[in-house]
Design an enzyme around this catalytic site. Structure first.
Site, PDB file in Angstrom:
ATOM      1  N   GLY A 129       0.783  -1.223   0.000  1.00 52.09           N
ATOM      2  CA  GLY A 129       0.000   0.000   0.000  1.00 52.09           C
ATOM      3  C   GLY A 129       0.816   1.274   0.000  1.00 52.09           C
ATOM      4  O   GLY A 129       0.330   2.331   0.394  1.00 52.09           O
ATOM      5  N   ARG A 158      -4.466 -13.338  -0.655  1.00 54.25           N
ATOM      6  CA  ARG A 158      -5.846 -13.062  -0.240  1.00 54.25           C
ATOM      7  C   ARG A 158      -6.630 -12.649  -1.478  1.00 54.25           C
ATOM      8  O   ARG A 158      -6.079 -12.533  -2.569  1.00 54.25           O
ATOM      9  CB  ARG A 158      -5.876 -11.916   0.776  1.00 54.25           C
TER      10      ARG A 158
END
Length: 452
Positions: A173, A300
């Site tokens: 991120g 994920r």
């Protein structure tokens, strides 16, 4: 309530260890599968849509995520107290936390995701690079772990050639990430990046890579059952970014050829097979021309998974649940059918507040994933993304026309959002051409802000 006349899985109840639109997304698939859901929420989210939609809901603490959504023991206790057989971690928060996955497993609960050891391996970017290289995937030239006081870091960076980028081994991120263009700036930036990594990921380990100035960001969507069956649901282009945060994603990528696509999959599939990977995962690449370089694996489901669902007609959450709970998928990796083009615009809130009016676009090929409803409150505590607008068309031009129409119809009042900015981007001639890189939006951002 549970649809007892249509049981589609052995698991009857799942706790969703997340909030917002991803929690809503998981609840909807669970309901179709005849699975009850238990929502968790902070006091800031007591009226959130996922709380309303779930069969049961448990408050786990005050607004700060460190006192609610990140409390591993509280989440496991909530699952046990409500007789949940599995936990879905969603995205962000603890979704790639090996310690949490291990704790869930130790308490006799199924973690809907890869094995903890696999998460640990892939979560360390240095080890993940080594693993990818083992399977023939090219990596950008780089180093192992470095520290600010070690003179070898400067020496290694000089060999790589400036500019270089410092990255957090356990990060993502855009946090713990610094671009360095001169040797004399390296030590200070390693210290800053390491400090950011420590505060955000509890791990200050950083490494250095050669910085690619104008790459595309492309990722493969993987589904695997843990028993050697690995499906590739095509690639997504995530190159439109602001400060390493994605704004628009599309599938397929306008910058990937059939030859590149096949080469990416040829390395990714055996890697995921060998790891006995289970569930949804994404392998990310930086692309320059015809060359591509492994970047990382997200162990994920991704925020942008709906565009892959649109072009393959595969419910990724459903397959993720089946893989984790039964070791199987309903899809044949050799028979994935691709159809058309899909684009997703992330709708972000620039300010918190109450939603006073909401109009959601409709029609063929339009999907709106969100936790919003008229009268709900967007708290200041969490990520700014409040919705995802996804469209599907027969080709890229058709999808772009549909997205423009959908953005025109979308009305969110009571807070400031980036809806108009997204319209500006998708109508920009460079974006329309398909010839852009991760640095493009940063260059034109002032134009966007000025409405030019």
């Amino acid at each position: 309530m549970l649809n007892k006349n249509n049981p589609q899985t052995k698991v009857k109840r799942i706790l969703i260890a997340n909030r917002g639109e991803i929690a809503v997304r998981v609840i909807r698939t669970c309901r179709e599968m005849g699975i009850e859901t238990v929502a968790v929420y902070s006091t800031a989210d007591k009226d959130n849509l996922h709380v309303r939609l779930a069969d049961k809901a448990i408050c786990i603490g005050p607004p700060p995520s460190s006192k609610s959504y990140l409390l591993m023991e509280s989440l496991v206790m909530a699952a046990k107290s409500t007789q949940c057989e599995a936990i879905h971690p969603g995205v962000g928060f603890l979704s790639e936390n090996a310690k949490f996955a291990r704790l869930v497993k130790e308490n006799g609960i199924i973690f809907i995701g890869p094995d903890p050891d696999v998460i640990e391996l892939l979560g360390d970017k240095v080890k993940a690079r080594e693993t990818a290289q083992k399977y023939g995937l090219p990596i950008t030239p780089g180093t192992g772990a470095v520290n600010a006081k070690d003179g070898k870091a400067v020496e290694a960076a000089k060999k790589l050639g400036f500019p270089v980028i410092i990255k957090a081994a356990a990060g993502g991120g855009g946090k713990g990430m610094r671009i360095v263009r001169k040797a004399e700036d390296l030590e200070e930036n390693i210290t800053i990046a390491s400090s950011e990594a420590e505060s955000n990921f509890a791990d200050g380990t950083v490494f250095i890579e050669r910085y690619l100035e104008n790459p595309r960001h492309v990722e493969l969507q993987i589904l695997a059952d843990g028993n050697g069956n690995v499906a590739v649901l095509g690639e997504r282009d995530c190159s439109v970014q602001k400060h390493h945060q994605k704004l628009i994603e599309e599938s397929p990528s306008p910058g990937v050829t059939d030859k590149m696509r096949a080469a990416m999959a040829a390395g990714a599939v055996p890697m995921f097979k060998e790891l006995k990977y289970r569930g949804a995962g994404t392998i990310e690449f930086l692309v320059e021309g015809e060359s591509f370089y492994f970047m990382e694996v997200n162990a994920r489901v991704q925020v942008e998974h709906p565009v892959s669902e649109y072009v393959t007609n595969v419910d990724i959450i459903r397959q993720q649940i089946l893989a984790a709970t039964e070791g199987r998928m309903e899809i044949d990796p050799k028979k994935i059918n691709f159809n058309g083009w899909s684009i997703e615009c992330r709708i972000n809130a620039h300010t918190p507040g109450k939603i006073t009016h909401l109009e959601i676009p409709g029609g063929i090929g339009i999907r709106f994933d969100s936790f919003l409803y008229a009268g709900c409150t967007v708290p200041p505590t969490y990520d700014s993304m409040i919705a995802k607008l996804i469209v599907h068309g027969t080709d890229r031009n058709h999808a772009l026309a549909r997205m423009d129409r959908a953005l025109r119809e979308l009305v969110i009042e009571g807070i400031k959002t980036n809806i108009e900015r997204q319209r500006w981007i998708i109508n920009h001639p460079v974006f329309r051409s398909g010839n852009f890189s991760t640095s493009w939006y940063g260059v034109i951002e002032k134009e966007v802000e000025n409405g030019r």
